[in-house]
Design an enzyme around this catalytic site. Structure first.
Site, PDB file in Angstrom:
ATOM      1  N   SER A  61     -37.242 -10.612 -60.720  1.00 30.98           N
ATOM      2  CA  SER A  61     -36.460 -11.387 -59.754  1.00 30.98           C
ATOM      3  C   SER A  61     -37.169 -11.614 -58.421  1.00 30.98           C
ATOM      4  CB  SER A  61     -35.130 -10.697 -59.484  1.00 30.98           C
ATOM      5  OG  SER A  61     -34.209 -11.099 -60.453  1.00 30.98           O
ATOM      6  N   LYS A  64     -37.847 -15.082 -57.620  1.00 27.00           N
ATOM      7  CA  LYS A  64     -36.811 -15.986 -57.097  1.00 27.00           C
ATOM      8  C   LYS A  64     -37.120 -16.409 -55.662  1.00 27.00           C
ATOM      9  CE  LYS A  64     -33.417 -14.107 -60.272  1.00 27.00           C
ATOM     10  NZ  LYS A  64     -32.374 -13.137 -60.545  1.00 27.00           N
ATOM     11  N   TYR A 189     -37.805 -20.642 -66.261  1.00 26.81           N
ATOM     12  CA  TYR A 189     -37.239 -19.463 -65.593  1.00 26.81           C
ATOM     13  C   TYR A 189     -37.773 -18.171 -66.224  1.00 26.81           C
ATOM     14  CZ  TYR A 189     -33.843 -15.930 -64.237  1.00 26.81           C
ATOM     15  OH  TYR A 189     -33.265 -14.759 -63.780  1.00 26.81           O
ATOM     16  N   TYR A 241     -29.552  -7.115 -54.803  1.00 24.14           N
ATOM     17  CA  TYR A 241     -28.394  -7.122 -55.702  1.00 24.14           C
ATOM     18  C   TYR A 241     -27.132  -6.773 -54.917  1.00 24.14           C
ATOM     19  CZ  TYR A 241     -32.201  -7.026 -59.100  1.00 24.14           C
ATOM     20  OH  TYR A 241     -33.339  -7.305 -59.800  1.00 24.14           O
ATOM     21  N   VAL A 259     -36.029  -6.244 -61.588  1.00 23.04           N
ATOM     22  CA  VAL A 259     -35.778  -5.177 -62.553  1.00 23.04           C
ATOM     23  C   VAL A 259     -37.069  -4.619 -63.166  1.00 23.04           C
ATOM     24  CG1 VAL A 259     -33.415  -5.845 -63.144  1.00 23.04           C
ATOM     25  CG2 VAL A 259     -35.324  -6.793 -64.464  1.00 23.04           C
TER      26      VAL A 259
HETATM   27  N1  GLU Z   1     -35.573 -11.969 -65.790  1.00 26.07           N
HETATM   28  C1  GLU Z   1     -34.489 -11.155 -65.398  1.00 26.07           C
HETATM   29  C2  GLU Z   1     -33.171 -11.728 -65.854  1.00 26.07           C
HETATM   30  O1  GLU Z   1     -33.001 -12.889 -65.784  1.00 26.07           O
HETATM   31  C3  GLU Z   1     -34.522 -10.993 -63.916  1.00 26.07           C
HETATM   32  C4  GLU Z   1     -33.567  -9.955 -63.471  1.00 26.07           C
HETATM   33  C5  GLU Z   1     -33.947  -9.293 -62.200  1.00 26.07           C
HETATM   34  O2  GLU Z   1     -35.107  -8.907 -61.980  1.00 26.07           O
HETATM   35  O3  GLU Z   1     -33.021  -9.118 -61.407  1.00 26.07           O
HETATM   36  O4  GLU Z   1     -32.311 -11.029 -66.324  1.00 26.07           O
END
Ligand code: GLU
Length: 305
Positions: A61, A64, A189, A241, A259
């Site tokens: 993430s 992002k 993604y 989060y 994650v």
């Molecule tokens: N690729 C992970 C998902 O889409 C990213 C989650 C994350 O790192 O928060 O579930």
């Protein structure tokens, strides 16, 4: 600084035993839960590292932040924020509930999965390959690392198991929030989440954002001061989060975790920080990484509040 970072790693390594590596993406469960590393990149270009700071990991993430910057560069902030909000959620990162019950239906922010998928859908390029290449090139530029690429095994593992993300994307397509081929957007993604880097790479991204959008080691401006301000603000409110509020109180630094166990932090006009520790707490944040950042923030008085 190196001595300080080494003692932070040694002081907090035992916390790695209290967490678990992510396993819902099967390939991520292969990481070593006792890894812990940190890198600090100052705005004069000086870099310091300790522990497993040169070990590559899946940035997940943290990507992002990168796709948000690129989507704004490609479309302007007005277009991006017409598809995704700027508000924190108390929900988990892959939650679907507010997409349906809240009106308008747009995802709350670009740091949760739904918001990130909507943001990724806005990345420019004629083909999927061109889009991922543009994203990788942008990542190489802001990390100063020409070897940045994505890990095919992690990408395939996520593609095979990413049904929750598939549900989010098709739901958004039905509401007109994303245009184009849903499977292709998801593919981009999944590849973006599978990008690999180490603590130095993500600390350098943090340093670019901390430096108001100018790459400290080359002097090149990659994003405007305004966009760098937006990115830092969204990191503070939504980056950790549903523990973002607690992180702001105890640590007080704009940050984004993934994650894969990484945390990218950006201390405005001071430094970028990259932390890696794949054992996660129940919210999905690196359990020892948070402790390391908390001690560093206290030691160097880094809280922006
Ligand atoms: N690729 C992970 C998902 O889409 C990213 C989650 C994350 O790192 O928060 O579930």
């Amino acid at each position: 600084m190196e001595n300080l970072l080494t003692s932070l790693v040694n002081n907090n390594i035992s916390y790695t035993k209290d967490g678990n590596v992510a396993s819902y993406i099967p390939e991520l469960s292969k990481t070593n839960p006792s890894d812990l590393g940190i890198c600090v990149v100052n705005l004069d270009g000086k870099e310091y590292g300790a522990g497993d700071f040169e070990k590559n990991f899946s940035i997940q993430s943290i990507s992002k932040v990168i796709s948000l910057m690129l989507a704004i560069l490609d479309n302007g902030q007005r277009e991006v924020f017409s598809k995704v909000g700027m508000e924190p959620t108390g929900d988990s990162f892959n939650s679907i509930v507010s997409l349906e019950v809240k009106n308008p239906h747009k995802p709350f922010n670009p740091m949760i999965n739904a918001g990130a998928i909507a943001t990724t859908a806005l990345i420019g390029g004629n083909t999927l390959e061109e889009k991922i290449e543009r994203l990788l090139e942008f990542t190489r530029k802001i990390t100063g690392n020409d070897n940045i690429t994505y890990n095919k095994d992690v990408y395939l593992s996520e593609k095979q198991t990413g049904n929750r993300n598939r549900a989010l994307a098709y739901f958004m397509k039905s509401n007109g929030l994303i245009d184009g081929d849903v499977e292709e957007i998801l593919d981009l993604y999944f590849r973006q989440c599978s990008i690999e880097g180490n603590c130095r790479d993500i600390a350098r991204i943090g340093a670019v954002v901390a430096n108001d959008g100018i790459i400290p080691w080359s002097g090149e401006r990659v994003i405007s001061r305004e966009v760098s301000r937006i990115v830092k603000t969204i990191m503070v409110t939504c980056g950790m989060y549903d523990a973002s509020g607690e992180f702001a109180v105890h640590i007080g630094i704009p940050a984004k975790s993934g994650v894969g166990g990484g945390i990218l932090a950006s201390v405005p006009r001071r430094m970028g920080i990259g932390v890696y520790g794949p054992a996660l707490d129940s919210k999905g944040n690196s359990i020892a990484g948070i402790q390391v950042l908390q001690e560093l923030s206290k030691e160097l008085d880094l809280s922006i509040f």
